[in-house]
Design a protein around this motif. Structure first.
Motif, PDB file in Angstrom:
ATOM      1  N   UNK A 100       0.753  -1.230   0.067  1.00 53.27           N
ATOM      2  CA  UNK A 100       0.100   0.062   0.101  1.00 53.27           C
ATOM      3  C   UNK A 100       0.919   1.006  -0.204  1.00 53.27           C
ATOM      4  N   UNK A 101       0.248   2.444  -0.340  1.00 56.58           N
ATOM      5  CA  UNK A 101       0.813   3.664  -0.080  1.00 56.58           C
ATOM      6  C   UNK A 101       1.554   3.648   1.407  1.00 56.58           C
ATOM      7  N   UNK A 102       0.817   3.406   2.446  1.00 56.57           N
ATOM      8  CA  UNK A 102       1.506   3.579   3.513  1.00 56.57           C
ATOM      9  C   UNK A 102       2.584   2.692   3.890  1.00 56.57           C
ATOM     10  N   UNK A 103       2.626   1.468   3.159  1.00 52.69           N
ATOM     11  CA  UNK A 103       3.773   0.513   3.249  1.00 52.69           C
ATOM     12  C   UNK A 103       5.126   1.214   2.736  1.00 52.69           C
ATOM     13  N   UNK A 104       4.886   1.849   1.491  1.00 50.93           N
ATOM     14  CA  UNK A 104       5.993   2.710   0.806  1.00 50.93           C
ATOM     15  C   UNK A 104       6.468   3.607   1.722  1.00 50.93           C
ATOM     16  N   UNK A 105       5.559   4.638   2.285  1.00 51.59           N
ATOM     17  CA  UNK A 105       5.805   5.632   2.959  1.00 51.59           C
ATOM     18  C   UNK A 105       6.548   5.435   4.304  1.00 51.59           C
ATOM     19  N   UNK A 106       6.123   4.272   4.873  1.00 50.93           N
ATOM     20  CA  UNK A 106       6.819   3.722   6.129  1.00 50.93           C
ATOM     21  C   UNK A 106       8.389   3.459   5.803  1.00 50.93           C
ATOM     22  N   UNK A 107       8.345   2.397   4.749  1.00 50.50           N
ATOM     23  CA  UNK A 107       9.556   2.091   4.521  1.00 50.50           C
ATOM     24  C   UNK A 107      10.497   3.291   4.124  1.00 50.50           C
ATOM     25  N   UNK A 108      10.179   4.320   3.371  1.00 50.63           N
ATOM     26  CA  UNK A 108      10.988   5.333   2.925  1.00 50.63           C
ATOM     27  C   UNK A 108      11.406   6.111   4.196  1.00 50.63           C
ATOM     28  N   UNK A 109      10.626   6.339   5.001  1.00 49.66           N
ATOM     29  CA  UNK A 109      10.890   7.127   6.232  1.00 49.66           C
ATOM     30  C   UNK A 109      11.942   6.241   7.173  1.00 49.66           C
TER      31      UNK A 109
END
Length: 199
Positions: free
Chosen positions: A111-120
């Motif tokens: 999900x977008x949340x997975x990607x954002x969490x990984x990036x941070x």
């Protein structure tokens, strides 16, 4: 013309460190990478590992870390785990940290949340690594949240590539049905380290 340094990963030998170092040295390599289990196995005994590696005329090139960077609620744990690896790398004179994206691919896709969490999470690790003279790179890999070509675009569009680079493995790109050459051409400016194998 570019000059490339080649090392050999110890994955084939499992946890047989001595056998791996002997064989890799005999093969004529000058560098070697392994998994982060050595951080626990040699905690407080880094000098012993350094001597084992030097005795075979080898240099540690990188360690494989990463983990569940995409999972909300695990951020602090994953960051500390990787900074422990980074401190170990620094003590060993090595300067590359491979951020494997963690096993288990969300269905049907991250999900977008997975990607954002990984990036941070990757950015926090990357910034701290740079302060230690280490470069951290996300490693697109089959069976993880960064498997498909679309996943690669999403994570590298989201993450700050001034502090987090790419660790490329053309075999995993090909296995996912994408073109490794296109990925290299697209991300050539941020590729910091490469795994090469038959596929």
């Amino acid at each position: 013309m570019a000059t490339f340094k080649l090392g050999c990963h110890q994955i084939t030998w499992g946890r047989d460190l001595d056998g791996a170092l002997q064989d890799i040295s005999d093969f004529g390599y000058k560098g070697t990478e392994t998994f982060a289990f050595v951080v626990d196995d040699f905690a407080g005994r880094e000098d012993e590992l350094t001597e084992k590696i030097k005795a075979k005329n080898l240099q540690l090139t990188a360690l494989y870390g990463g983990g569940d960077m995409h999972v909300a609620g695990k951020e602090a744990e994953v960051i500390e785990y990787n900074l422990k690896i980074a401190r170990f790398l620094q003590s060993m004179g090595a300067d590359r940290l491979v951020l494997g994206p963690g096993r288990g691919r969300p269905d049907p896709r991250p999900t977008d949340e997975h990607i954002k969490t990984m990036a941070r999470v990757a950015e926090e690790i990357g910034k701290a690594c740079l302060d230690m003279g280490i470069v951290a790179g996300i490693h697109p890999h089959w069976g993880t949240p960064v498997q498909e070509r679309e996943d690669i675009t999403r994570i590298f569009d989201e993450v700050d590539t001034t502090v987090v680079k790419m660790v490329l493995d053309p075999a995993h790109i090909a296995k996912a049905g994408a073109d490794p050459l296109e990925v290299v051409q697209t991300y050539k400016d941020i590729i910091t380290y490469v795994h090469i194998k038959d596929y």
